[in-house]
Design a protein around this motif. Structure first.
Motif, PDB file in Angstrom:
ATOM      1  N   LEU A  87       0.842  -1.186   0.000  1.00 49.56           N
ATOM      2  CA  LEU A  87       0.000   0.000   0.000  1.00 49.56           C
ATOM      3  C   LEU A  87       0.882   1.242   0.000  1.00 49.56           C
ATOM      4  CD1 LEU A  87      -3.120   0.321   0.136  1.00 49.56           C
ATOM      5  CD2 LEU A  87      -2.803   1.044   2.483  1.00 49.56           C
ATOM      6  N   ASN A  88       1.914   1.211   0.821  1.00 51.10           N
ATOM      7  CA  ASN A  88       2.859   2.317   0.895  1.00 51.10           C
ATOM      8  C   ASN A  88       3.562   2.496  -0.443  1.00 51.10           C
ATOM      9  OD1 ASN A  88       4.188   4.370   2.331  1.00 51.10           O
ATOM     10  ND2 ASN A  88       6.004   3.059   2.480  1.00 51.10           N
ATOM     11  N   ARG A  89       3.858   1.371  -1.101  1.00 49.34           N
ATOM     12  CA  ARG A  89       4.539   1.376  -2.380  1.00 49.34           C
ATOM     13  C   ARG A  89       3.659   1.999  -3.465  1.00 49.34           C
ATOM     14  NH1 ARG A  89       8.095  -3.710  -4.389  1.00 49.34           N
ATOM     15  NH2 ARG A  89       8.335  -3.028  -6.532  1.00 49.34           N
ATOM     16  N   ILE A  90       2.396   1.626  -3.483  1.00 49.03           N
ATOM     17  CA  ILE A  90       1.461   2.155  -4.477  1.00 49.03           C
ATOM     18  C   ILE A  90       1.272   3.661  -4.264  1.00 49.03           C
ATOM     19  CG2 ILE A  90      -0.961   2.110  -5.207  1.00 49.03           C
ATOM     20  CD1 ILE A  90      -0.789  -0.992  -4.474  1.00 49.03           C
ATOM     21  N   LYS A  91       1.188   4.060  -2.993  1.00 48.14           N
ATOM     22  CA  LYS A  91       1.005   5.478  -2.663  1.00 48.14           C
ATOM     23  C   LYS A  91       2.163   6.331  -3.166  1.00 48.14           C
ATOM     24  CE  LYS A  91      -1.783   5.400   1.547  1.00 48.14           C
ATOM     25  NZ  LYS A  91      -1.562   5.294   3.019  1.00 48.14           N
ATOM     26  N   THR A  92       3.397   5.773  -3.136  1.00 51.19           N
ATOM     27  CA  THR A  92       4.579   6.569  -3.481  1.00 51.19           C
ATOM     28  C   THR A  92       5.062   6.287  -4.895  1.00 51.19           C
ATOM     29  OG1 THR A  92       6.002   4.887  -2.518  1.00 51.19           O
ATOM     30  CG2 THR A  92       5.366   6.703  -1.085  1.00 51.19           C
ATOM     31  N   LEU A  93       4.306   5.501  -5.671  1.00 45.37           N
ATOM     32  CA  LEU A  93       4.733   5.087  -7.008  1.00 45.37           C
ATOM     33  C   LEU A  93       4.932   6.288  -7.938  1.00 45.37           C
ATOM     34  CD1 LEU A  93       5.299   2.215  -7.912  1.00 45.37           C
ATOM     35  CD2 LEU A  93       3.069   2.173  -9.022  1.00 45.37           C
ATOM     36  N   LYS A  94       4.215   7.360  -7.689  1.00 44.68           N
ATOM     37  CA  LYS A  94       4.312   8.542  -8.530  1.00 44.68           C
ATOM     38  C   LYS A  94       5.673   9.228  -8.342  1.00 44.68           C
ATOM     39  CE  LYS A  94       1.246  12.116  -8.671  1.00 44.68           C
ATOM     40  NZ  LYS A  94      -0.065  12.667  -8.238  1.00 44.68           N
ATOM     41  N   ASN A  95       6.204   9.161  -7.162  1.00 45.81           N
ATOM     42  CA  ASN A  95       7.449   9.880  -6.864  1.00 45.81           C
ATOM     43  C   ASN A  95       8.688   8.991  -6.837  1.00 45.81           C
ATOM     44  OD1 ASN A  95       5.907  12.252  -6.495  1.00 45.81           O
ATOM     45  ND2 ASN A  95       5.436  11.590  -4.415  1.00 45.81           N
ATOM     46  N   TYR A  96       8.482   7.692  -6.715  1.00 44.98           N
ATOM     47  CA  TYR A  96       9.628   6.791  -6.605  1.00 44.98           C
ATOM     48  C   TYR A  96       9.497   5.606  -7.550  1.00 44.98           C
ATOM     49  CZ  TYR A  96      10.724   9.287  -2.316  1.00 44.98           C
ATOM     50  OH  TYR A  96      11.034  10.249  -1.399  1.00 44.98           O
ATOM     51  N   LYS A  97      10.643   5.117  -7.964  1.00 41.88           N
ATOM     52  CA  LYS A  97      10.656   3.899  -8.750  1.00 41.88           C
ATOM     53  C   LYS A  97      11.312   2.814  -7.900  1.00 41.88           C
ATOM     54  CE  LYS A  97      11.361   2.172 -13.318  1.00 41.88           C
ATOM     55  NZ  LYS A  97      11.724   2.481 -14.687  1.00 41.88           N
ATOM     56  N   TYR A  98      10.783   1.606  -8.021  1.00 38.70           N
ATOM     57  CA  TYR A  98      11.274   0.524  -7.175  1.00 38.70           C
ATOM     58  C   TYR A  98      12.100  -0.472  -7.962  1.00 38.70           C
ATOM     59  CZ  TYR A  98       8.424   2.311  -3.455  1.00 38.70           C
ATOM     60  OH  TYR A  98       7.907   3.118  -2.481  1.00 38.70           O
ATOM     61  N   TYR A  99      13.210  -0.866  -7.388  1.00 40.62           N
ATOM     62  CA  TYR A  99      14.077  -1.881  -7.964  1.00 40.62           C
ATOM     63  C   TYR A  99      14.323  -2.972  -6.928  1.00 40.62           C
ATOM     64  CZ  TYR A  99      15.333   1.101 -11.911  1.00 40.62           C
ATOM     65  OH  TYR A  99      15.304   1.867 -13.043  1.00 40.62           O
ATOM     66  N   THR A 100      14.676  -4.150  -7.437  1.00 40.22           N
ATOM     67  CA  THR A 100      15.120  -5.212  -6.545  1.00 40.22           C
ATOM     68  C   THR A 100      16.567  -5.506  -6.878  1.00 40.22           C
ATOM     69  OG1 THR A 100      12.899  -6.133  -6.556  1.00 40.22           O
ATOM     70  CG2 THR A 100      14.646  -7.557  -5.737  1.00 40.22           C
ATOM     71  N   CYS A 101      17.424  -5.476  -5.874  1.00 42.03           N
ATOM     72  CA  CYS A 101      18.848  -5.742  -6.084  1.00 42.03           C
ATOM     73  C   CYS A 101      19.000  -7.169  -6.630  1.00 42.03           C
ATOM     74  CB  CYS A 101      19.611  -5.591  -4.773  1.00 42.03           C
ATOM     75  SG  CYS A 101      21.334  -6.069  -4.913  1.00 42.03           S
ATOM     76  N   SER A 102      19.721  -7.279  -7.766  1.00 41.96           N
ATOM     77  CA  SER A 102      19.857  -8.600  -8.390  1.00 41.96           C
ATOM     78  C   SER A 102      20.817  -9.488  -7.589  1.00 41.96           C
ATOM     79  CB  SER A 102      20.357  -8.439  -9.820  1.00 41.96           C
ATOM     80  OG  SER A 102      21.515  -7.630  -9.809  1.00 41.96           O
ATOM     81  N   ASN A 103      21.574  -8.877  -6.722  1.00 48.50           N
ATOM     82  CA  ASN A 103      22.557  -9.638  -5.936  1.00 48.50           C
ATOM     83  C   ASN A 103      21.962 -10.192  -4.636  1.00 48.50           C
ATOM     84  OD1 ASN A 103      25.147 -10.641  -5.496  1.00 48.50           O
ATOM     85  ND2 ASN A 103      25.640  -8.899  -4.170  1.00 48.50           N
ATOM     86  N   CYS A 104      21.281  -9.323  -3.872  1.00 45.36           N
ATOM     87  CA  CYS A 104      20.808  -9.755  -2.545  1.00 45.36           C
ATOM     88  C   CYS A 104      19.297  -9.643  -2.381  1.00 45.36           C
ATOM     89  CB  CYS A 104      21.514  -8.956  -1.447  1.00 45.36           C
ATOM     90  SG  CYS A 104      20.999  -7.227  -1.385  1.00 45.36           S
ATOM     91  N   LYS A 105      18.587  -9.265  -3.465  1.00 43.84           N
ATOM     92  CA  LYS A 105      17.111  -9.168  -3.452  1.00 43.84           C
ATOM     93  C   LYS A 105      16.566  -8.076  -2.531  1.00 43.84           C
ATOM     94  CE  LYS A 105      17.083 -12.725  -6.151  1.00 43.84           C
ATOM     95  NZ  LYS A 105      17.467 -12.279  -7.494  1.00 43.84           N
ATOM     96  N   GLN A 106      17.452  -7.198  -2.093  1.00 39.54           N
ATOM     97  CA  GLN A 106      17.011  -6.064  -1.287  1.00 39.54           C
ATOM     98  C   GLN A 106      16.158  -5.134  -2.149  1.00 39.54           C
ATOM     99  OE1 GLN A 106      17.603  -5.029   1.944  1.00 39.54           O
ATOM    100  NE2 GLN A 106      16.653  -3.040   1.627  1.00 39.54           N
ATOM    101  N   LYS A 107      15.061  -4.633  -1.604  1.00 41.23           N
ATOM    102  CA  LYS A 107      14.217  -3.714  -2.361  1.00 41.23           C
ATOM    103  C   LYS A 107      14.789  -2.303  -2.243  1.00 41.23           C
ATOM    104  CE  LYS A 107       9.949  -6.234  -2.687  1.00 41.23           C
ATOM    105  NZ  LYS A 107      10.564  -7.508  -2.299  1.00 41.23           N
ATOM    106  N   LEU A 108      14.880  -1.639  -3.403  1.00 38.93           N
ATOM    107  CA  LEU A 108      15.479  -0.314  -3.444  1.00 38.93           C
ATOM    108  C   LEU A 108      14.478   0.687  -4.000  1.00 38.93           C
ATOM    109  CD1 LEU A 108      18.775  -1.455  -5.152  1.00 38.93           C
ATOM    110  CD2 LEU A 108      18.479  -1.051  -2.720  1.00 38.93           C
ATOM    111  N   ARG A 109      14.554   1.898  -3.487  1.00 42.72           N
ATOM    112  CA  ARG A 109      13.650   2.939  -3.944  1.00 42.72           C
ATOM    113  C   ARG A 109      14.475   4.125  -4.424  1.00 42.72           C
ATOM    114  NH1 ARG A 109       9.529   5.851   0.165  1.00 42.72           N
ATOM    115  NH2 ARG A 109      11.361   7.106   0.542  1.00 42.72           N
TER     116      ARG A 109
END
Ligand SMILES: [Zn+2]
Length: 132
Positions: A87-109
């Protein structure tokens, strides 16, 4: 009242899982209003969670019922956390782009509108290129 207390002695009683089963039963009951006529045998569906709920309340196997409730709470908690995060991710989708680290799967904004950039994972320090 005394009779009821005596009857319930040594029995499990209600818990969160039983409450959830009742809610599920109620929801299914509502859904049944929209079931087409040729599927009318599905009307028994709402009774299944209700019967399980009754069985659990009057059960004498308190240990087993407690374990079921514990498992249910664990799953419920996971679902609630997942919804909160997304929900937090959808709310901030306009201002942030989300990535997942290909090495450790950490979510990045990363903030949007910065063009191509090199993104460095704060956890494992590996970096990759991305567009924001
Ligand atoms: Zn990483």
């Amino acid at each position: 009242m005394d009779k009821l207390r005596r009857f319930m002695f040594g029995r499990y009683g209600g818990d969160e899982l039983s409450k959830a089963l009742l809610v599920l039963s109620f929801i299914l009951l509502m859904v049944m209003n929209f079931v087409p006529k040729n599927l009318k045998f599905l009307v028994i569906l709402p009774y299944i969670p209700a019967i399980i709920c009754m069985f659990r309340i009057f059960s004498r196997n308190i240990y087993k019922r407690r374990n079921e409730n514990y498992k249910y709470l664990k799953i419920k908690n996971r679902v609630v956390v997942w919804f909160k995060n997304n929900l937090n991710r959808i709310k901030t989708l306009k201002n942030y782009k989300y990535y997942t680290c290909s090495n450790c799967k950490q979510k990045l904004r990363v903030p949007r509108g910065k063009g191509k950039m090199s993104i460095t994972c704060p956890k494992c320090k590996s970096s990759f290129k991305g567009k924001s």
